[in-house]
Design an enzyme around this catalytic site. Structure first.
Site, mmCIF file in Angstrom:
data_model
loop_
_atom_site.group_PDB
_atom_site.id
_atom_site.type_symbol
_atom_site.label_atom_id
_atom_site.label_comp_id
_atom_site.label_asym_id
_atom_site.label_seq_id
_atom_site.Cartn_x
_atom_site.Cartn_y
_atom_site.Cartn_z
ATOM 1 N N SER A 17 0.826 -1.213 0.000
ATOM 2 C CA SER A 17 0.000 0.000 0.000
ATOM 3 C C SER A 17 0.864 1.270 0.000
ATOM 4 O O SER A 17 0.470 2.291 -0.577
ATOM 5 C CB SER A 17 -0.969 0.004 1.182
ATOM 6 O OG SER A 17 -0.285 0.129 2.395
ATOM 7 N N ASN A 18 2.038 1.213 0.603
ATOM 8 C CA ASN A 18 2.929 2.384 0.551
ATOM 9 C C ASN A 18 3.488 2.580 -0.848
ATOM 10 O O ASN A 18 3.580 3.709 -1.344
ATOM 11 C CB ASN A 18 4.056 2.244 1.573
ATOM 12 C CG ASN A 18 3.617 2.647 2.962
ATOM 13 O OD1 ASN A 18 3.375 3.826 3.220
ATOM 14 N ND2 ASN A 18 3.446 1.674 3.846
ATOM 15 N N ARG A 50 21.782 -15.364 3.256
ATOM 16 C CA ARG A 50 21.304 -13.985 3.070
ATOM 17 C C ARG A 50 22.306 -13.176 2.248
ATOM 18 O O ARG A 50 21.930 -12.377 1.386
ATOM 19 C CB ARG A 50 21.111 -13.335 4.441
ATOM 20 C CG ARG A 50 20.688 -11.887 4.373
ATOM 21 C CD ARG A 50 20.708 -11.236 5.740
ATOM 22 N NE ARG A 50 19.958 -12.012 6.704
ATOM 23 C CZ ARG A 50 18.630 -12.000 6.804
ATOM 24 N NH1 ARG A 50 17.922 -11.244 6.006
ATOM 25 N NH2 ARG A 50 18.014 -12.728 7.700
ATOM 26 N N ASN A 90 13.410 3.841 4.157
ATOM 27 C CA ASN A 90 12.454 2.873 4.694
ATOM 28 C C ASN A 90 11.357 3.613 5.434
ATOM 29 O O ASN A 90 11.548 4.748 5.875
ATOM 30 C CB ASN A 90 13.192 1.940 5.673
ATOM 31 C CG ASN A 90 12.281 0.883 6.257
ATOM 32 O OD1 ASN A 90 11.486 0.258 5.539
ATOM 33 N ND2 ASN A 90 12.366 0.666 7.559
ATOM 34 N N HIS A 95 8.849 3.090 8.783
ATOM 35 C CA HIS A 95 8.653 2.247 9.969
ATOM 36 C C HIS A 95 7.434 2.767 10.735
ATOM 37 O O HIS A 95 7.303 3.981 10.938
ATOM 38 C CB HIS A 95 9.912 2.299 10.849
ATOM 39 C CG HIS A 95 9.812 1.375 12.017
ATOM 40 N ND1 HIS A 95 9.913 0.004 11.886
ATOM 41 C CD2 HIS A 95 9.583 1.616 13.331
ATOM 42 C CE1 HIS A 95 9.767 -0.556 13.073
ATOM 43 N NE2 HIS A 95 9.562 0.399 13.962
ATOM 44 N N ASP A 111 16.296 0.146 11.782
ATOM 45 C CA ASP A 111 15.295 1.175 12.105
ATOM 46 C C ASP A 111 15.870 2.348 12.900
ATOM 47 O O ASP A 111 15.234 2.836 13.842
ATOM 48 C CB ASP A 111 14.111 0.555 12.888
ATOM 49 C CG ASP A 111 13.408 -0.541 12.108
ATOM 50 O OD1 ASP A 111 13.396 -0.479 10.872
ATOM 51 O OD2 ASP A 111 12.878 -1.469 12.743
#
Ligand code: GRF
Length: 215
Positions: free
Chosen positions: A12-13, A64, A106, A108, A144
Protein backbone atom coordinates in the site's frame (compact mmCIF):
# COMPACT_ATOMS: atom_id res chain seq x y z
CA UNK A 1 14.95 10.24 -10.32
CA UNK A 2 15.04 6.52 -10.89
CA UNK A 3 13.71 4.28 -8.12
CA UNK A 4 13.87 0.57 -7.36
CA UNK A 5 11.39 -0.63 -4.73
CA UNK A 6 11.68 -3.68 -2.49
CA UNK A 7 8.52 -5.17 -1.03
CA UNK A 8 7.27 -8.29 0.73
CA UNK A 9 3.50 -7.91 0.87
CA UNK A 10 0.47 -5.67 0.53
CA UNK A 11 2.30 -2.80 -1.15
CA UNK A 12 0.00 0.00 0.00
CA UNK A 13 2.93 2.38 0.55
CA UNK A 14 4.29 1.54 -2.89
CA UNK A 15 0.80 2.28 -4.21
CA UNK A 16 0.71 5.69 -2.51
CA UNK A 17 4.05 6.58 -4.14
CA UNK A 18 2.87 5.29 -7.53
CA UNK A 19 -0.26 7.45 -7.30
CA UNK A 20 1.91 10.49 -6.55
CA UNK A 21 4.04 9.76 -9.62
CA UNK A 22 1.04 9.10 -11.86
CA UNK A 23 -0.60 12.36 -10.82
CA UNK A 24 2.60 14.22 -11.67
CA UNK A 25 3.14 15.33 -8.06
CA UNK A 26 6.34 13.31 -7.75
CA UNK A 27 8.78 13.61 -10.63
CA UNK A 28 10.27 10.12 -10.54
CA UNK A 29 10.19 6.77 -12.25
CA UNK A 30 10.05 3.35 -10.61
CA UNK A 31 11.93 1.06 -12.97
CA UNK A 32 11.66 -2.20 -11.03
CA UNK A 33 9.80 -3.65 -8.05
CA UNK A 34 11.39 -6.66 -6.38
CA UNK A 35 9.71 -8.96 -3.87
CA UNK A 36 11.06 -11.79 -1.75
CA UNK A 37 7.52 -13.24 -1.61
CA UNK A 38 5.75 -14.60 -4.68
CA UNK A 39 2.33 -13.79 -3.21
CA UNK A 40 3.06 -10.11 -2.51
CA UNK A 41 0.00 -8.12 -3.56
CA UNK A 42 2.30 -5.19 -4.27
CA UNK A 43 3.64 -7.06 -7.32
CA UNK A 44 0.15 -6.93 -8.86
CA UNK A 45 -0.17 -3.23 -8.04
CA UNK A 46 3.16 -2.55 -9.76
CA UNK A 47 2.09 -4.54 -12.83
CA UNK A 48 -1.15 -2.52 -13.00
CA UNK A 49 1.05 0.57 -13.28
CA UNK A 50 3.09 -1.05 -16.06
CA UNK A 51 6.17 -1.47 -13.90
CA UNK A 52 8.59 -4.38 -14.27
CA UNK A 53 8.47 -6.77 -11.35
CA UNK A 54 10.67 -9.55 -10.09
CA UNK A 55 10.11 -12.24 -7.49
CA UNK A 56 13.52 -13.28 -6.20
CA UNK A 57 13.07 -16.45 -4.17
CA UNK A 58 15.32 -16.65 -1.08
CA UNK A 59 15.05 -20.46 -1.25
CA UNK A 60 17.33 -20.42 -4.29
CA UNK A 61 20.21 -18.91 -2.33
CA UNK A 62 22.34 -20.62 0.32
CA UNK A 63 22.57 -17.53 2.56
CA UNK A 64 21.30 -13.99 3.07
CA UNK A 65 24.63 -12.65 1.81
CA UNK A 66 24.28 -14.62 -1.45
CA UNK A 67 20.72 -13.39 -1.86
CA UNK A 68 21.75 -9.81 -1.25
CA UNK A 69 24.68 -10.10 -3.69
CA UNK A 70 22.19 -11.10 -6.38
CA UNK A 71 20.01 -8.16 -5.36
CA UNK A 72 23.01 -5.81 -5.65
CA UNK A 73 23.75 -7.17 -9.14
CA UNK A 74 20.15 -6.79 -10.32
CA UNK A 75 19.57 -3.37 -8.76
CA UNK A 76 22.91 -1.95 -9.98
CA UNK A 77 21.80 -2.56 -13.56
CA UNK A 78 18.85 -0.23 -12.95
CA UNK A 79 21.26 2.53 -11.92
CA UNK A 80 18.86 3.79 -9.24
CA UNK A 81 19.05 7.14 -7.49
CA UNK A 82 16.90 5.77 -4.70
CA UNK A 83 15.96 2.40 -3.25
CA UNK A 84 12.59 2.45 -1.50
CA UNK A 85 11.89 -0.24 1.07
CA UNK A 86 8.11 -0.51 1.27
CA UNK A 87 7.21 -3.25 3.71
CA UNK A 88 10.32 -5.27 2.85
CA UNK A 89 10.44 -7.80 5.66
CA UNK A 90 14.05 -8.92 5.39
CA UNK A 91 17.03 -7.45 7.12
CA UNK A 92 19.51 -6.21 4.54
CA UNK A 93 23.13 -7.33 4.81
CA UNK A 94 25.82 -4.71 5.55
CA UNK A 95 27.20 -5.43 2.05
CA UNK A 96 23.92 -4.34 0.46
CA UNK A 97 23.70 -1.21 2.58
CA UNK A 98 27.31 -0.27 1.72
CA UNK A 99 26.65 -0.82 -1.99
CA UNK A 100 23.88 1.79 -1.96
CA UNK A 101 24.96 3.92 1.00
CA UNK A 102 22.76 6.98 1.49
CA UNK A 103 20.33 5.93 -1.23
CA UNK A 104 18.09 3.55 0.70
CA UNK A 105 14.99 4.72 2.57
CA UNK A 106 12.45 2.87 4.69
CA UNK A 107 9.16 3.50 6.43
CA UNK A 108 8.65 2.25 9.97
CA UNK A 109 5.30 2.32 11.83
CA UNK A 110 6.51 4.08 14.98
CA UNK A 111 8.25 7.26 16.01
CA UNK A 112 11.78 5.91 15.97
CA UNK A 113 13.81 5.38 18.12
CA UNK A 114 10.72 4.04 19.94
CA UNK A 115 9.49 0.56 19.03
CA UNK A 116 12.06 -0.56 16.52
CA UNK A 117 11.82 -3.99 14.91
CA UNK A 118 8.72 -6.08 14.29
CA UNK A 119 5.14 -5.36 15.44
CA UNK A 120 5.83 -1.72 16.26
CA UNK A 121 2.11 -0.95 16.60
CA UNK A 122 1.61 -3.79 19.10
CA UNK A 123 4.67 -2.63 21.02
CA UNK A 124 3.18 0.88 21.31
CA UNK A 125 -0.16 -0.51 22.52
CA UNK A 126 1.43 -2.81 25.08
CA UNK A 127 3.68 -0.04 26.34
CA UNK A 128 0.63 2.17 26.89
CA UNK A 129 1.87 5.02 24.70
CA UNK A 130 -0.71 7.77 24.14
CA UNK A 131 0.96 8.79 20.91
CA UNK A 132 2.93 6.84 18.36
CA UNK A 133 3.34 7.40 14.62
CA UNK A 134 5.44 6.60 11.61
CA UNK A 135 8.88 7.52 10.33
CA UNK A 136 10.60 7.67 6.95
CA UNK A 137 14.34 7.32 7.46
CA UNK A 138 17.55 6.54 5.66
CA UNK A 139 18.66 2.96 6.06
CA UNK A 140 21.94 2.39 7.86
CA UNK A 141 23.48 -0.76 9.25
CA UNK A 142 21.59 -0.26 12.53
CA UNK A 143 18.01 -1.52 12.21
CA UNK A 144 15.29 1.18 12.10
CA UNK A 145 17.66 3.89 13.31
CA UNK A 146 18.96 5.87 10.33
CA UNK A 147 18.63 9.65 9.92
CA UNK A 148 14.99 10.75 10.01
CA UNK A 149 13.48 12.45 6.96
CA UNK A 150 9.87 12.88 8.15
CA UNK A 151 7.66 11.68 10.98
CA UNK A 152 3.94 11.86 11.69
CA UNK A 153 2.49 11.69 15.19
CA UNK A 154 -0.60 9.50 15.57
CA UNK A 155 -2.74 9.19 18.73
CA UNK A 156 -3.38 5.86 20.43
CA UNK A 157 -7.03 5.72 21.53
CA UNK A 158 -8.24 3.77 24.59
CA UNK A 159 -10.35 1.37 22.52
CA UNK A 160 -7.59 0.70 19.96
CA UNK A 161 -6.70 -2.80 18.88
CA UNK A 162 -3.54 -3.59 16.96
CA UNK A 163 -5.67 -3.50 13.80
CA UNK A 164 -7.32 -0.10 14.38
CA UNK A 165 -4.05 1.50 15.46
CA UNK A 166 -2.19 0.01 12.48
CA UNK A 167 -4.84 1.36 10.10
CA UNK A 168 -4.65 4.85 11.62
CA UNK A 169 -0.86 4.85 11.36
CA UNK A 170 -1.00 3.48 7.80
CA UNK A 171 -3.14 6.40 6.62
CA UNK A 172 -0.31 8.70 7.75
CA UNK A 173 2.35 6.45 6.19
CA UNK A 174 0.59 6.99 2.87
CA UNK A 175 1.05 10.74 3.26
CA UNK A 176 4.61 10.92 4.55
CA UNK A 177 6.24 8.33 2.29
CA UNK A 178 5.23 10.03 -0.99
CA UNK A 179 6.24 13.35 0.59
CA UNK A 180 9.71 12.06 1.44
CA UNK A 181 10.16 10.67 -2.08
CA UNK A 182 8.98 13.99 -3.52
CA UNK A 183 11.51 15.94 -1.48
CA UNK A 184 14.30 13.59 -2.52
CA UNK A 185 13.25 13.86 -6.16
CA UNK A 186 13.46 17.64 -5.85
CA UNK A 187 16.98 17.45 -4.43
CA UNK A 188 15.87 19.21 -1.24
CA UNK A 189 17.19 16.66 1.25
CA UNK A 190 20.51 17.37 2.91
CA UNK A 191 22.01 14.94 5.41
CA UNK A 192 24.49 16.15 8.04
CA UNK A 193 25.31 13.27 10.34
CA UNK A 194 22.02 12.32 11.97
CA UNK A 195 20.33 15.60 10.98
CA UNK A 196 18.28 15.73 7.81
CA UNK A 197 17.52 19.22 6.54
CA UNK A 198 14.71 19.71 4.03
CA UNK A 199 15.24 22.89 2.08
CA UNK A 200 12.27 25.29 2.39
CA UNK A 201 10.10 22.84 4.34
CA UNK A 202 7.61 24.02 6.95
CA UNK A 203 8.57 22.61 10.31
CA UNK A 204 6.52 22.26 13.48
CA UNK A 205 3.58 20.70 11.67
CA UNK A 206 3.06 17.69 9.46
CA UNK A 207 4.86 19.15 6.45
CA UNK A 208 2.93 17.33 3.78
CA UNK A 209 1.97 18.70 0.41
CA UNK A 210 -1.87 19.06 0.40
CA UNK A 211 -1.96 17.22 -2.95
CA UNK A 212 -0.58 14.17 -1.17
CA UNK A 213 -3.22 14.34 1.59
CA UNK A 214 -5.92 12.09 0.17
CA UNK A 215 -3.78 9.00 -0.18
C1 GRF B 1 3.88 -0.72 6.86
O1 GRF B 1 3.22 -0.68 8.08
C2 GRF B 1 5.28 -0.18 6.99
O2 GRF B 1 5.40 0.82 7.94
C3 GRF B 1 6.05 -1.41 7.44
O3 GRF B 1 5.46 -2.47 6.74
C4 GRF B 1 4.13 -2.14 6.38
C5 GRF B 1 4.04 -2.27 4.90
O4 GRF B 1 2.74 -2.10 4.41
N1 GRF B 1 7.46 -1.25 7.17
P1 GRF B 1 2.50 -2.03 2.84
O5 GRF B 1 3.07 -3.32 2.24
O6 GRF B 1 3.17 -0.81 2.32
O7 GRF B 1 1.00 -1.97 2.68
Amino acid sequence: MNIVALISGRGSNLHAILKGIKRGIINANISLVISNKASAKGLEIAKDYGIRTLFLDPKNFPSRVDYDRKLIEIISKENPDLIVLAGYLRILSPEFIEAFEGKIINIHPSLIPAFQGLNAQKQALEFGSRFTGCTVHFVTKDLDSGPIIIQAVVPVLPEDTEKTLSERILSFEHRIYPQAVKWLSEGRVLVKGRQVIIKDATYGTLPVNPQLEDF
